[in-house]
Scaffold this motif. Structure first.
Motif, PDB file in Angstrom:
ATOM      1  N   GLY A  23      57.727  42.069  -8.404  1.00  0.00           N
ATOM      2  CA  GLY A  23      58.657  41.763  -7.328  1.00  0.00           C
ATOM      3  C   GLY A  23      58.913  40.275  -7.173  1.00  0.00           C
ATOM      4  N   LEU A  24      59.769  39.932  -6.230  1.00  0.00           N
ATOM      5  CA  LEU A  24      60.157  38.536  -6.025  1.00  0.00           C
ATOM      6  C   LEU A  24      58.993  37.668  -5.578  1.00  0.00           C
ATOM      7  CD1 LEU A  24      62.542  36.521  -5.989  1.00  0.00           C
ATOM      8  CD2 LEU A  24      62.926  37.159  -3.591  1.00  0.00           C
ATOM      9  N   ALA A  25      58.057  38.238  -4.811  1.00  0.00           N
ATOM     10  CA  ALA A  25      56.929  37.468  -4.281  1.00  0.00           C
ATOM     11  C   ALA A  25      55.688  37.571  -5.157  1.00  0.00           C
ATOM     12  CB  ALA A  25      56.599  37.940  -2.865  1.00  0.00           C
ATOM     13  N   CYS A  26      55.859  37.997  -6.406  1.00  0.00           N
ATOM     14  CA  CYS A  26      54.716  38.111  -7.311  1.00  0.00           C
ATOM     15  C   CYS A  26      54.227  36.719  -7.702  1.00  0.00           C
ATOM     16  CB  CYS A  26      55.115  38.879  -8.563  1.00  0.00           C
ATOM     17  SG  CYS A  26      53.832  38.907  -9.837  1.00  0.00           S
ATOM     18  N   PRO A  27      52.980  36.369  -7.425  1.00  0.00           N
ATOM     19  CA  PRO A  27      52.482  35.028  -7.763  1.00  0.00           C
ATOM     20  C   PRO A  27      52.492  34.758  -9.265  1.00  0.00           C
ATOM     21  CG  PRO A  27      50.691  36.470  -7.035  1.00  0.00           C
ATOM     22  CD  PRO A  27      51.960  37.184  -6.761  1.00  0.00           C
ATOM     23  N   HIS A  28      52.314  35.800 -10.067  1.00  0.00           N
ATOM     24  CA  HIS A  28      52.284  35.667 -11.527  1.00  0.00           C
ATOM     25  C   HIS A  28      53.643  35.226 -12.059  1.00  0.00           C
ATOM     26  CE1 HIS A  28      51.876  36.786 -15.765  1.00  0.00           C
ATOM     27  NE2 HIS A  28      50.556  36.843 -15.584  1.00  0.00           N
ATOM     28  N   SER A  29      54.690  35.964 -11.688  1.00  0.00           N
ATOM     29  CA  SER A  29      56.034  35.642 -12.180  1.00  0.00           C
ATOM     30  C   SER A  29      56.589  34.379 -11.538  1.00  0.00           C
ATOM     31  CB  SER A  29      56.978  36.824 -11.919  1.00  0.00           C
ATOM     32  OG  SER A  29      57.051  37.113 -10.530  1.00  0.00           O
ATOM     33  N   LEU A  30      56.258  34.153 -10.265  1.00  0.00           N
ATOM     34  CA  LEU A  30      56.750  32.967  -9.571  1.00  0.00           C
ATOM     35  C   LEU A  30      56.167  31.693 -10.182  1.00  0.00           C
ATOM     36  CD1 LEU A  30      58.656  32.401  -7.211  1.00  0.00           C
ATOM     37  CD2 LEU A  30      56.674  32.319  -5.712  1.00  0.00           C
ATOM     38  N   LEU A  31      54.886  31.755 -10.549  1.00  0.00           N
ATOM     39  CA  LEU A  31      54.255  30.609 -11.205  1.00  0.00           C
ATOM     40  C   LEU A  31      54.899  30.336 -12.553  1.00  0.00           C
ATOM     41  CD1 LEU A  31      51.972  28.473 -11.373  1.00  0.00           C
ATOM     42  CD2 LEU A  31      50.543  30.246 -12.417  1.00  0.00           C
ATOM     43  N   PHE A  72      53.472  28.825  -0.674  1.00  0.00           N
ATOM     44  CA  PHE A  72      53.150  29.880   0.291  1.00  0.00           C
ATOM     45  C   PHE A  72      52.512  31.087  -0.392  1.00  0.00           C
ATOM     46  CE2 PHE A  72      56.054  27.577   3.097  1.00  0.00           C
ATOM     47  CZ  PHE A  72      55.430  27.728   4.324  1.00  0.00           C
ATOM     48  N   VAL A  73      53.053  31.479  -1.538  1.00  0.00           N
ATOM     49  CA  VAL A  73      52.551  32.676  -2.228  1.00  0.00           C
ATOM     50  C   VAL A  73      51.127  32.470  -2.736  1.00  0.00           C
ATOM     51  CG1 VAL A  73      52.850  34.115  -4.281  1.00  0.00           C
ATOM     52  CG2 VAL A  73      54.811  33.581  -2.838  1.00  0.00           C
ATOM     53  N   ILE A  74      50.892  31.354  -3.439  1.00  0.00           N
ATOM     54  CA  ILE A  74      49.552  31.075  -3.959  1.00  0.00           C
ATOM     55  C   ILE A  74      48.565  30.866  -2.813  1.00  0.00           C
ATOM     56  CG2 ILE A  74      48.141  29.450  -5.275  1.00  0.00           C
ATOM     57  CD1 ILE A  74      49.843  31.183  -7.030  1.00  0.00           C
ATOM     58  N   GLY A  75      48.993  30.142  -1.791  1.00  0.00           N
ATOM     59  CA  GLY A  75      48.123  29.906  -0.636  1.00  0.00           C
ATOM     60  C   GLY A  75      47.760  31.187   0.082  1.00  0.00           C
ATOM     61  N   PHE A  76      48.727  32.110   0.182  1.00  0.00           N
ATOM     62  CA  PHE A  76      48.493  33.374   0.891  1.00  0.00           C
ATOM     63  C   PHE A  76      47.585  34.301   0.103  1.00  0.00           C
ATOM     64  CE2 PHE A  76      49.770  37.794   1.809  1.00  0.00           C
ATOM     65  CZ  PHE A  76      49.494  37.841   3.170  1.00  0.00           C
ATOM     66  N   TYR A  77      47.924  34.565  -1.146  1.00  0.00           N
ATOM     67  CA  TYR A  77      47.157  35.530  -1.940  1.00  0.00           C
ATOM     68  C   TYR A  77      45.829  34.963  -2.444  1.00  0.00           C
ATOM     69  CZ  TYR A  77      51.202  38.605  -1.899  1.00  0.00           C
ATOM     70  OH  TYR A  77      52.214  39.433  -1.483  1.00  0.00           O
ATOM     71  N   GLY A  78      45.726  33.636  -2.555  1.00  0.00           N
ATOM     72  CA  GLY A  78      44.474  33.031  -2.992  1.00  0.00           C
ATOM     73  C   GLY A  78      43.604  32.544  -1.859  1.00  0.00           C
ATOM     74  N   LEU A  79      44.113  32.654  -0.618  1.00  0.00           N
ATOM     75  CA  LEU A  79      43.380  32.201   0.573  1.00  0.00           C
ATOM     76  C   LEU A  79      42.974  30.727   0.438  1.00  0.00           C
ATOM     77  CD1 LEU A  79      41.076  35.318   1.164  1.00  0.00           C
ATOM     78  CD2 LEU A  79      43.281  34.813   2.231  1.00  0.00           C
ATOM     79  N   PHE A  80      43.923  29.907   0.003  1.00  0.00           N
ATOM     80  CA  PHE A  80      43.652  28.494  -0.199  1.00  0.00           C
ATOM     81  C   PHE A  80      43.916  27.692   1.069  1.00  0.00           C
ATOM     82  CE2 PHE A  80      44.538  29.689  -4.668  1.00  0.00           C
ATOM     83  CZ  PHE A  80      43.426  29.127  -5.277  1.00  0.00           C
ATOM     84  N   ARG A  81      43.133  26.649   1.263  1.00  0.00           N
ATOM     85  CA  ARG A  81      43.453  25.633   2.253  1.00  0.00           C
ATOM     86  C   ARG A  81      44.469  24.669   1.638  1.00  0.00           C
ATOM     87  NH1 ARG A  81      37.986  26.679   2.909  1.00  0.00           N
ATOM     88  NH2 ARG A  81      37.365  27.190   5.062  1.00  0.00           N
ATOM     89  N   VAL A  82      45.125  23.880   2.490  1.00  0.00           N
ATOM     90  CA  VAL A  82      46.171  22.978   2.012  1.00  0.00           C
ATOM     91  C   VAL A  82      45.622  21.975   1.001  1.00  0.00           C
ATOM     92  CG1 VAL A  82      47.791  21.173   2.682  1.00  0.00           C
ATOM     93  CG2 VAL A  82      47.558  23.202   4.102  1.00  0.00           C
ATOM     94  N   ASN A  83      44.469  21.369   1.309  1.00  0.00           N
ATOM     95  CA  ASN A  83      43.914  20.376   0.392  1.00  0.00           C
ATOM     96  C   ASN A  83      43.503  20.998  -0.935  1.00  0.00           C
ATOM     97  OD1 ASN A  83      41.806  21.696   1.876  1.00  0.00           O
ATOM     98  ND2 ASN A  83      40.362  20.198   1.111  1.00  0.00           N
TER      99      ASN A  83
END
Length: 211
Positions: free
Chosen positions: A180-188, A127-138
């Motif tokens: 923060g908890l939703a940081c894509p950098h730390s979550l990855l 969800f985080v990477i998809g949201f902040y990177g504007l990725f499609r599912v595929n």
């Protein structure tokens, strides 16, 4: 393909003519075509069916000479029937509510809290990477470990294939470190450590949880 659909619709029109005991002669009379579209409107009660038949018959008549009167399918009466079907039978578009940063934060609180399992981390990261990177599912599912470059203040993700990349040139997506908890950098970083994924490998990031 569109041609196959048009041919199938034209065959249905031929069957309709046969059932009426009428001889099919091209170009058809515009009133006869309007009658056929009206019949579909009354019996099928579907805008998609009426529109498909209209486009198919228009395509067929575009392949043959039809004189100075123009394409008999493209008459005002036929177009009005199509528009009537659209107003009556077409379902209104229901736009879904967009995902907000607060939703992402709540997802991370639920799935990426301290002591969470690998499955929860993966769910939150998707969800985080998809949201902040504007990725499609595929595009998300196609990300490999070697596509990611981690810097101190941001991530760079190489997107090899995209729906909007018609020339297949690839694209680099930059995602900033936010904290923060939703940081894509730390979550990855947490996910890669928990899943034992090496960034130099060709393994897909969001693979099945059988490591």
């Amino acid at each position: 393909s569109s041609v196959k659909k048009y041919v199938a619709q034209y065959r249905l029109f031929c069957l309709y003519m046969k059932s009426r005991g009428l001889k099919l002669v091209l170009p058809c009379d515009s009133l006869l075509i309007s009658e056929y579209l009206s019949n579909l409107h009354e019996t099928k009660k579907s805008y998609a069916v009426v529109l498909s038949a209209f486009c198919a018959l228009k395509w067929v008549h575009d392949l043959i000479p039809y004189g100075i009167q123009g394409n008999p399918v493209d008459s005002a009466l036929s177009r009005n029937i199509v528009e009537a079907s659209k107003r009556i039978f077409n379902r209104p578009v229901r736009k879904k509510e967009p995902i907000t940063p607060d939703m992402i934060r709540r997802i991370c609180i639920k799935f990426a809290c301290e002591g969470c399992n690998l499955s929860g981390l993966r769910t939150a990261l998707i969800f985080v990477i998809g949201f902040y990177g504007l990725f499609r599912v595929n595009e998300l599912l196609d990300i490999q470990a070697s596509d990611i470059v981690v810097f101190d203040d941001h991530l760079e993700i190489n997107v090899k294939h995209s729906k909007t990349d018609q020339y297949r040139q690839g694209n680099i997506v930059f995602i900033s470190k936010s904290g923060g908890l939703a940081c894509p950098h730390s979550l990855l970083a947490r996910y890669l450590s928990a899943a034992s994924i090496d960034l130099s490998s060709s393994a897909h990031i969001f693979r099945t949880l059988k490591f």
